[in-house]
Design a protein around this motif. Structure first.
Motif, PDB file in Angstrom:
ATOM      1  N   ALA A  23      -0.787  15.443  -2.892  1.00 10.18           N
ATOM      2  CA  ALA A  23       0.209  15.031  -3.996  1.00 10.18           C
ATOM      3  C   ALA A  23       1.686  14.887  -3.522  1.00 10.18           C
ATOM      4  O   ALA A  23       2.587  14.313  -4.054  1.00 10.18           O
ATOM      5  N   ASP A  24       1.630  15.581  -2.453  1.00 13.06           N
ATOM      6  CA  ASP A  24       3.179  15.645  -1.865  1.00 13.06           C
ATOM      7  C   ASP A  24       3.456  14.156  -1.076  1.00 13.06           C
ATOM      8  O   ASP A  24       4.864  13.854  -0.933  1.00 13.06           O
ATOM      9  N   GLU A  25       2.586  13.314  -0.772  1.00 12.43           N
ATOM     10  CA  GLU A  25       2.921  12.086   0.052  1.00 12.43           C
ATOM     11  C   GLU A  25       3.741  11.185  -1.021  1.00 12.43           C
ATOM     12  O   GLU A  25       3.648  10.925  -2.091  1.00 12.43           O
ATOM     13  N   ILE A  26       4.775  10.403  -0.347  1.00 15.56           N
ATOM     14  CA  ILE A  26       5.661   9.407  -0.823  1.00 15.56           C
ATOM     15  C   ILE A  26       4.971   7.998  -0.465  1.00 15.56           C
ATOM     16  O   ILE A  26       4.660   7.713   0.669  1.00 15.56           O
ATOM     17  N   HIS A  27       4.992   7.171  -1.592  1.00 12.56           N
ATOM     18  CA  HIS A  27       4.240   5.904  -1.440  1.00 12.56           C
ATOM     19  C   HIS A  27       5.286   4.800  -1.960  1.00 12.56           C
ATOM     20  O   HIS A  27       6.030   5.109  -2.882  1.00 12.56           O
ATOM     21  N   SER A  28       5.341   3.730  -1.331  1.00 10.54           N
ATOM     22  CA  SER A  28       5.814   2.520  -1.867  1.00 10.54           C
ATOM     23  C   SER A  28       5.320   1.882  -3.110  1.00 10.54           C
ATOM     24  O   SER A  28       4.024   1.772  -3.097  1.00 10.54           O
TER      25      SER A  28
END
Length: 283
Positions: free
Chosen positions: A2-7
């Motif tokens: 859930a912590d991942e940053i996505h474009s």
């Protein structure tokens, strides 16, 4: 995680819709760096607002994806792609020639750029030179070729918009080429305003970090290198000095460009729109 940053994937309802008399299919907007990130979002935003967009990039596959997204979003304007390398003057001239065949060149959005991080003593000068060519010389040359078209219309309404950065206000170490280019682009913006003579105006847009593929990849790499979460990279590494500790979406930057190009911003000339979450001017 859930912590991942996505474009983010752009949705049609996120695009700012502007009622601007000059935004019509016979008006052409050139957008550089349109194969991804802010450039793609800006090309899509301007097409949504009924302009004919010449989307250019060195990345042909990226431009094809921009065209595909335009069709998926069912945008009102047209996007025509022109593959070109901004480090070659001939390609720059060809981009303007192609645009002139599609309608009246009215808008130029110089967004293409790239980053290289290294101390000054170790900075490769060939990379420095390439960055200046893409982010300073090409915008200058594009403006030089576009201005005669912009001045020639029955209703002068030419606008040159340049992608700046907080690094055009506030430098960080190990980014000498990028810092230098972004300070220079503010000088170009003001020079165009000084010489616009009421026919052509210019402005720049400065942001902190934006959720482009380039930045998102840097976040993942930094998180792995430092053994911290991607959210911690954003809040404690990238935006520690900002008041708003979240990344902008590319469409938010594109909407700023669209507004600045429109008649609603007719008194915006030579200035920089600073959207940095309080990074630069607060402490």
């Amino acid at each position: 995680m859930a912590d991942e940053i996505h474009s983010p994937e752009l949705d049609r309802d996120e695009i700012l819709t502007l009622e601007s008399p000059q935004f019509s299919p016979d008006r052409v907007a050139i957008v550089t760096g349109a194969g991804s990130g802010i450039g793609r979002a800006t090309a899509l935003a301007l097409a949504h607002n009924r302009l004919t967009v010449v989307a250019t990039d060195v990345d042909e596959e990226g431009l094809e994806e921009t065209e595909r997204r335009k069709e998926e979003l069912d945008l009102r304007g047209a996007i025509e792609t022109v593959t070109g390398d901004l480090t070659y003057d001939g390609d720059v001239e060809s981009i303007v020639t192609a645009a002139s065949e599609l309608g009246e060149i009215t808008y130029l959005a110089n967004i293409a750029g790239f980053q290289h991080v290294a101390p000054l003593e170790e900075f490769p000068m060939e990379t420095y030179d390439a960055m200046q060519r893409v982010m300073v010389r090409a915008p200058t040359l594009l403006a030089k070729h576009c201005l005669p078209h912009m001045r020639g219309g029955e209703e002068p309404a030419g606008v040159v918009a340049n992608m700046c950065s907080i690094h055009g206000h506030y430098v960080t170490r190990d980014k000498v080429a990028y810092n230098t280019a972004k300070f220079a682009i503010r000088g170009l913006t003001q020079s165009i305003a000084a010489e616009g003579d009421g026919d052509v105006r210019s402005f720049s847009v400065s942001t902190a970090y934006v959720k482009t593929p380039l930045v998102v990849n840097q976040i993942a790499d930094t998180a792995q290198q430092r053994g911290i979460s991607e959210r911690e990279v954003v809040e404690k590494v990238m935006l520690e000095e900002a008041r708003t500790t979240e990344l902008m979406d590319p469409i938010e930057v594109a909407n700023a460009f669209a507004f600045g190009l429109s008649d609603h911003a007719r008194f915006l000339n030579g200035a920089d729109l600073l959207f940095d979450g309080g990074y630069t001017l607060t402490y």
